[in-house]
Design a protein around this motif. Structure first.
Motif, PDB file in Angstrom:
ATOM      1  N   ASN A   1      32.334  49.272  38.689  1.00 54.17           N
ATOM      2  CA  ASN A   1      32.018  49.814  40.011  1.00 54.17           C
ATOM      3  C   ASN A   1      32.910  50.989  40.410  1.00 54.17           C
ATOM      4  O   ASN A   1      32.872  51.448  41.557  1.00 54.17           O
ATOM      5  CB  ASN A   1      32.133  48.710  41.073  1.00 54.17           C
ATOM      6  CG  ASN A   1      30.964  47.748  41.030  1.00 54.17           C
ATOM      7  OD1 ASN A   1      29.956  47.995  40.383  1.00 54.17           O
ATOM      8  ND2 ASN A   1      31.086  46.636  41.739  1.00 54.17           N
TER       9      ASN A   1
ATOM     10  N   TYR B   1      36.008  51.137  41.020  1.00 55.90           N
ATOM     11  CA  TYR B   1      36.983  50.867  42.070  1.00 55.90           C
ATOM     12  C   TYR B   1      38.359  51.437  41.731  1.00 55.90           C
ATOM     13  O   TYR B   1      39.089  51.881  42.618  1.00 55.90           O
ATOM     14  CB  TYR B   1      37.102  49.367  42.329  1.00 55.90           C
ATOM     15  CG  TYR B   1      35.876  48.732  42.941  1.00 55.90           C
ATOM     16  CD1 TYR B   1      34.938  49.493  43.647  1.00 55.90           C
ATOM     17  CD2 TYR B   1      35.641  47.361  42.835  1.00 55.90           C
ATOM     18  CE1 TYR B   1      33.813  48.897  44.207  1.00 55.90           C
ATOM     19  CE2 TYR B   1      34.536  46.765  43.395  1.00 55.90           C
ATOM     20  CZ  TYR B   1      33.614  47.529  44.079  1.00 55.90           C
ATOM     21  OH  TYR B   1      32.509  46.942  44.641  1.00 55.90           O
TER      22      TYR B   1
ATOM     23  N   SER C   1      27.352  40.623  39.651  1.00 53.71           N
ATOM     24  CA  SER C   1      28.623  40.672  38.926  1.00 53.71           C
ATOM     25  C   SER C   1      28.454  40.189  37.495  1.00 53.71           C
ATOM     26  O   SER C   1      29.031  40.761  36.560  1.00 53.71           O
ATOM     27  CB  SER C   1      29.669  39.814  39.653  1.00 53.71           C
ATOM     28  OG  SER C   1      29.919  40.315  40.950  1.00 53.71           O
TER      29      SER C   1
END
Length: 322
Positions: A42, A44, A250
């Motif tokens: 993702n 992050y 996920s």
């Protein structure tokens, strides 16, 4: 190893002073490292570190290799089991736990041929573990203590066999071992592909749901860099929250990521069942970690069980408002 963001060369002295930082993130390509995998998928980490930091990743297959890489600065921060970390810490207190990642996620599975029905039946048997001194090794020793058994290397009757989790299915089929203390999804794979029997599930193996299976480890040097350590933890916390709120998505990210690394696609059903056997969390059970240190000392893996200062949660707590 692959690069998530590339540091652009800057001509000006001012820009060079701002950049030239690298972060080496380590993890295992398996489900118990889902927080790191989701943070990578993702973006992050890229988001948290910014464009002035080059992020490299390194995958390893066991905690010993992870800690050796951290000792040589090939890894600065990442996810690993607490067992290998504390083994290194008592020799060199330059490695720290800065967050939890996964509780549970480990099981004890008996092979079909072994006729093992309870823990006491492990007397005289061979049990596979990922590596000597691993978190699953320590968890197995905890379970054995409960029925008065111990490994042969400590004068007992249970033989420990170090084997990569991916190889245990073959060992079961070849009747080379009688049981396996392993992390998910390998436990469920042993059940489905090698007719293994779940002897202790994640709620009853060792400390059960309180078993701290995976933590975020950081070198002292990395931890002392305020900007980098807080950026990593920001991404990690965001990944943990995402996983809790989006479990199905996920799991899809884990399947995609591991296929990208290994070329192999994890069975979706196997991953889903395995996911139900763990808890993604930033919490760290320090009492359990201390018991792990006590067991490691008794096993002869470390000369001291003094791990005072190993757990450093101040930065995590400040981010979470604790």
């Amino acid at each position: 190893m692959f690069v998530l963001s590339i540091l652009t060369a800057c001509a000006s002295g001012e820009e060079e002073a701002k950049g030239n930082k690298e972060v080496n993130i380590g993890y295992f390509p398996n489900l118990t490292h889902i927080a790191t995998i989701v943070a990578l998928e993702n973006d992050y980490f890229t988001e948290a570190f910014g464009t002035d930091v080059k992020v490299n990743t390194k995958t390893v297959n066991n905690g010993g290799l992870f800690m050796e890489a951290m000792a040589t600065k090939a890894i600065d921060v990442g996810t690993v089991g607490p067992g290998p970390l504390l083994n290194f810490y008592v020799k060199d207190p330059n490695y720290h736990i800065i967050s939890g990642a996964v509780n549970g996620g480990a099981v004890l599975v008996a092979s079909e041929h072994s006729e093992i029905t309870d823990l006491a039946d492990l007397d005289g048997k061979k049990v596979a573990i990922p590596v000597i001194g691993s978190t699953q090794d320590v968890m197995l020793r905890k379970a054995l203590q409960d029925v008065g058994l111990k490994p042969t290397i400590n004068g007992g009757t249970v033989e420990l066999v170090a084997a990569a989790p991916a190889d245990t299915t073959t060992l079961f089929i070849q009747k080379s071992v009688d049981a396996s203390a392993t992390q998910e999804p390998w436990g469920y794979i042993l059940e489905t592909q090698a007719k293994g029997k779940l002897l202790l599930d994640w709620e009853t193996f060792a400390w059960g749901k309180e078993s701290t299976n995976t933590v975020v480890a950081a070198s002292k040097q990395f931890l002392e860099d305020e900007d980098l350590s807080k950026a990593y933890l920001t991404a990690h916390v965001k990944a943990v929250d995402f996983i809790k709120e989006n479990p199905n998505e996920s799991q899809e990210l884990v399947i995609k990521h591991i296929k990208g690394l290994t070329g192999k696609e994890i069975n979706k059903e196997e991953l889903q069942v395995a996911f139900e056997r763990l808890e993604v969390t930033t919490e760290v059970n320090e009492g359990v970690i201390q018991e792990m240190a006590d067991i490691s000392k008794e096993a002869g893996y470390v000369t001291s069980n003094d791990i005072n200062g190993m757990v450093q949660l101040e930065k995590l707590n400040s981010l979470e408002g604790k």
